[in-house]
Design a protein around this motif. Structure first.
Motif, PDB file in Angstrom:
ATOM      1  N   PHE A 100       0.826  -1.204   0.000  1.00 37.55           N
ATOM      2  CA  PHE A 100       0.000   0.000   0.000  1.00 37.55           C
ATOM      3  C   PHE A 100       0.864   1.258   0.000  1.00 37.55           C
ATOM      4  O   PHE A 100       0.521   2.253  -0.657  1.00 37.55           O
ATOM      5  N   ASP A 101       1.960   1.244   0.730  1.00 36.13           N
ATOM      6  CA  ASP A 101       2.861   2.402   0.721  1.00 36.13           C
ATOM      7  C   ASP A 101       3.411   2.654  -0.680  1.00 36.13           C
ATOM      8  O   ASP A 101       3.469   3.804  -1.146  1.00 36.13           O
ATOM      9  N   ALA A 102       3.810   1.579  -1.363  1.00 38.60           N
ATOM     10  CA  ALA A 102       4.341   1.721  -2.723  1.00 38.60           C
ATOM     11  C   ALA A 102       3.265   2.223  -3.677  1.00 38.60           C
ATOM     12  O   ALA A 102       3.526   3.081  -4.539  1.00 38.60           O
ATOM     13  N   ALA A 103       2.050   1.707  -3.538  1.00 35.41           N
ATOM     14  CA  ALA A 103       0.955   2.166  -4.398  1.00 35.41           C
ATOM     15  C   ALA A 103       0.659   3.638  -4.160  1.00 35.41           C
ATOM     16  O   ALA A 103       0.454   4.404  -5.119  1.00 35.41           O
ATOM     17  N   GLY A 104       0.627   4.064  -2.898  1.00 31.54           N
ATOM     18  CA  GLY A 104       0.366   5.462  -2.589  1.00 31.54           C
ATOM     19  C   GLY A 104       1.440   6.376  -3.142  1.00 31.54           C
ATOM     20  O   GLY A 104       1.135   7.451  -3.691  1.00 31.54           O
ATOM     21  N   ASP A 105       2.713   5.973  -2.997  1.00 27.71           N
ATOM     22  CA  ASP A 105       3.812   6.779  -3.542  1.00 27.71           C
ATOM     23  C   ASP A 105       3.645   6.951  -5.047  1.00 27.71           C
ATOM     24  O   ASP A 105       3.835   8.057  -5.587  1.00 27.71           O
ATOM     25  N   TYR A 106       3.290   5.867  -5.726  1.00 28.11           N
ATOM     26  CA  TYR A 106       3.138   5.944  -7.181  1.00 28.11           C
ATOM     27  C   TYR A 106       1.977   6.842  -7.577  1.00 28.11           C
ATOM     28  O   TYR A 106       2.121   7.720  -8.445  1.00 28.11           O
ATOM     29  N   LEU A 107       0.818   6.662  -6.968  1.00 19.96           N
ATOM     30  CA  LEU A 107      -0.347   7.454  -7.344  1.00 19.96           C
ATOM     31  C   LEU A 107      -0.105   8.943  -7.094  1.00 19.96           C
ATOM     32  O   LEU A 107      -0.497   9.789  -7.909  1.00 19.96           O
ATOM     33  N   LEU A 108       0.525   9.267  -5.992  1.00 19.67           N
ATOM     34  CA  LEU A 108       0.826  10.673  -5.711  1.00 19.67           C
ATOM     35  C   LEU A 108       1.819  11.246  -6.718  1.00 19.67           C
ATOM     36  O   LEU A 108       1.770  12.431  -7.033  1.00 19.67           O
ATOM     37  N   SER A 109       2.718  10.407  -7.223  1.00 20.62           N
ATOM     38  CA  SER A 109       3.719  10.885  -8.181  1.00 20.62           C
ATOM     39  C   SER A 109       3.112  11.231  -9.533  1.00 20.62           C
ATOM     40  O   SER A 109       3.763  11.900 -10.348  1.00 20.62           O
ATOM     41  N   LEU A 110       1.868  10.801  -9.794  1.00 23.22           N
ATOM     42  CA  LEU A 110       1.241  11.099 -11.084  1.00 23.22           C
ATOM     43  C   LEU A 110       0.915  12.584 -11.222  1.00 23.22           C
ATOM     44  O   LEU A 110       0.785  13.094 -12.332  1.00 23.22           O
ATOM     45  N   GLY A 111       0.714  13.263 -10.111  1.00 26.33           N
ATOM     46  CA  GLY A 111       0.536  14.712 -10.140  1.00 26.33           C
ATOM     47  C   GLY A 111      -0.825  15.195 -10.579  1.00 26.33           C
ATOM     48  O   GLY A 111      -0.989  16.379 -10.882  1.00 26.33           O
ATOM     49  N   ILE A 112      -1.822  14.286 -10.635  1.00 27.38           N
ATOM     50  CA  ILE A 112      -3.183  14.680 -10.991  1.00 27.38           C
ATOM     51  C   ILE A 112      -4.148  13.956 -10.052  1.00 27.38           C
ATOM     52  O   ILE A 112      -3.761  12.979  -9.391  1.00 27.38           O
ATOM     53  N   PRO A 113      -5.421  14.399  -9.966  1.00 27.66           N
ATOM     54  CA  PRO A 113      -6.376  13.713  -9.088  1.00 27.66           C
ATOM     55  C   PRO A 113      -6.583  12.255  -9.495  1.00 27.66           C
ATOM     56  O   PRO A 113      -6.686  11.929 -10.679  1.00 27.66           O
ATOM     57  N   VAL A 114      -6.626  11.379  -8.491  1.00 28.49           N
ATOM     58  CA  VAL A 114      -6.861   9.952  -8.714  1.00 28.49           C
ATOM     59  C   VAL A 114      -8.010   9.503  -7.812  1.00 28.49           C
ATOM     60  O   VAL A 114      -7.952   9.685  -6.596  1.00 28.49           O
ATOM     61  N   SER A 115      -9.041   8.939  -8.410  1.00 31.78           N
ATOM     62  CA  SER A 115     -10.164   8.359  -7.664  1.00 31.78           C
ATOM     63  C   SER A 115      -9.906   6.863  -7.511  1.00 31.78           C
ATOM     64  O   SER A 115      -9.598   6.174  -8.490  1.00 31.78           O
ATOM     65  N   ILE A 116     -10.029   6.341  -6.296  1.00 25.17           N
ATOM     66  CA  ILE A 116      -9.578   4.983  -5.984  1.00 25.17           C
ATOM     67  C   ILE A 116     -10.725   4.136  -5.461  1.00 25.17           C
ATOM     68  O   ILE A 116     -11.445   4.544  -4.549  1.00 25.17           O
ATOM     69  N   GLU A 117     -10.879   2.940  -6.030  1.00 26.90           N
ATOM     70  CA  GLU A 117     -11.829   1.936  -5.557  1.00 26.90           C
ATOM     71  C   GLU A 117     -11.061   0.749  -4.971  1.00 26.90           C
ATOM     72  O   GLU A 117      -9.946   0.463  -5.391  1.00 26.90           O
ATOM     73  N   PRO A 118     -11.664   0.026  -4.021  1.00 28.79           N
ATOM     74  CA  PRO A 118     -10.993  -1.164  -3.478  1.00 28.79           C
ATOM     75  C   PRO A 118     -11.197  -2.376  -4.373  1.00 28.79           C
ATOM     76  O   PRO A 118     -12.229  -2.520  -5.043  1.00 28.79           O
ATOM     77  N   GLY A 119     -10.211  -3.281  -4.369  1.00 28.18           N
ATOM     78  CA  GLY A 119     -10.329  -4.568  -5.044  1.00 28.18           C
ATOM     79  C   GLY A 119     -10.223  -5.704  -4.053  1.00 28.18           C
ATOM     80  O   GLY A 119      -9.907  -5.499  -2.875  1.00 28.18           O
TER      81      GLY A 119
END
Length: 242
Positions: free
Chosen positions: A50-69
């Motif tokens: 989860f930490d790695a996923a969060g780092d990546y999504l934040l690095s995209l630099g645009i809003p990201v809407s997230i659903e659980p799988g």
């Protein structure tokens, strides 16, 4: 004209780093308004993933809407955590990296389809519970413009190698069609699809994104590009790596 990128099944812990780097380049080049991620950000639901996923999504630099799988819960060997606090790690990620869509003419309703346990052998399959469906319908009340719903499992199975086998999915599709939803976005099966489904309340579109992990099936790593204009409606293009 709003443009959205629809991604799914990043599976950090089994991620495809080249595919993730390619997506980041696509975002920098295409400059979409936002990204919608329809679940399975992790492989085993660990804190490190989860930490790695969060780092990546934040690095995209645009809003990201997230659903659980279904992979975004503690795995079966952490059964106590899975049953007592199944979404605690996902919610921590969501608080860190999720953003609502910054678009006045596009409304996105979340429809969780994952559950920590159910009365069948394969707990990875989908399930739409009535409270979740009711919450999605409330989110759509009074909305104008393009209405979308986002979930992890396809509400009805598409012609793909994998299946969602989602309980209550057809009932949910009918309710969403009655609420004026144009399309339901999902993932889970790791192959893209785009189908129209007839319901008792009229037709509705189901759109699936592929995977950006090493766990590919019939197609290479990919994402969907969604473009919307009131005059022409919603168009979808699958973009594949390589």
């Amino acid at each position: 004209m709003p443009q959205l990128f629809h991604i799914s099944d990043l599976h950090f812990g089994a991620e495809d780093r080249a595919a993730l780097d390619w997506l980041k380049q696509e975002i920098a080049r295409g400059r979409p308004d936002a990204v919608i991620c329809t679940g399975d950000l992790t492989m085993r639901g660990t804190v490190r993933e989860f930490d790695a996923a969060g780092d990546y999504l934040l690095s995209l630099g645009i809003p990201v809407s997230i659903e659980p799988g279904n992979h975004d819960m503690p795995y079966y060997w952490e059964m106590v955590s899975r049953l007592r606090r199944p979404f605690a790690r996902f919610e921590a990620l969501r608080a860190r990296a999720h953003s609502d869509l910054p678009l006045g003419d596009v409304t996105l309703a979340s429809l969780p389809t994952v559950t920590p346990a159910q009365w069948r052998i394969n707990w990875s399959k989908g399930c739409v519970k009535q409270p979740a469906l009711n919450a999605a319908l409330r989110r759509l009340e009074g909305a104008q413009g393009l209405k979308l719903a986002a979930c992890h499992h396809p509400l009805v199975d598409a012609d793909t190698h994998g299946t969602g086998s989602t309980r209550g999915g057809r009932r949910a599709l009918a309710a969403l069609a009655g609420a004026g939803v144009s399309a339901v976005l999902s993932g889970h099966v790791h192959d893209p699809f785009d189908l129209n489904v007839e319901t008792e309340n009229g037709p509705i579109r189901i759109i699936g994104a592929g995977t950006l992990s090493e766990r590919t099936r019939a197609t290479p790593p990919s994402y969907n590009r969604l473009d919307y204009a009131p005059e022409t409606g919603l168009s979808v293009a699958v973009r594949a790596a390589g």
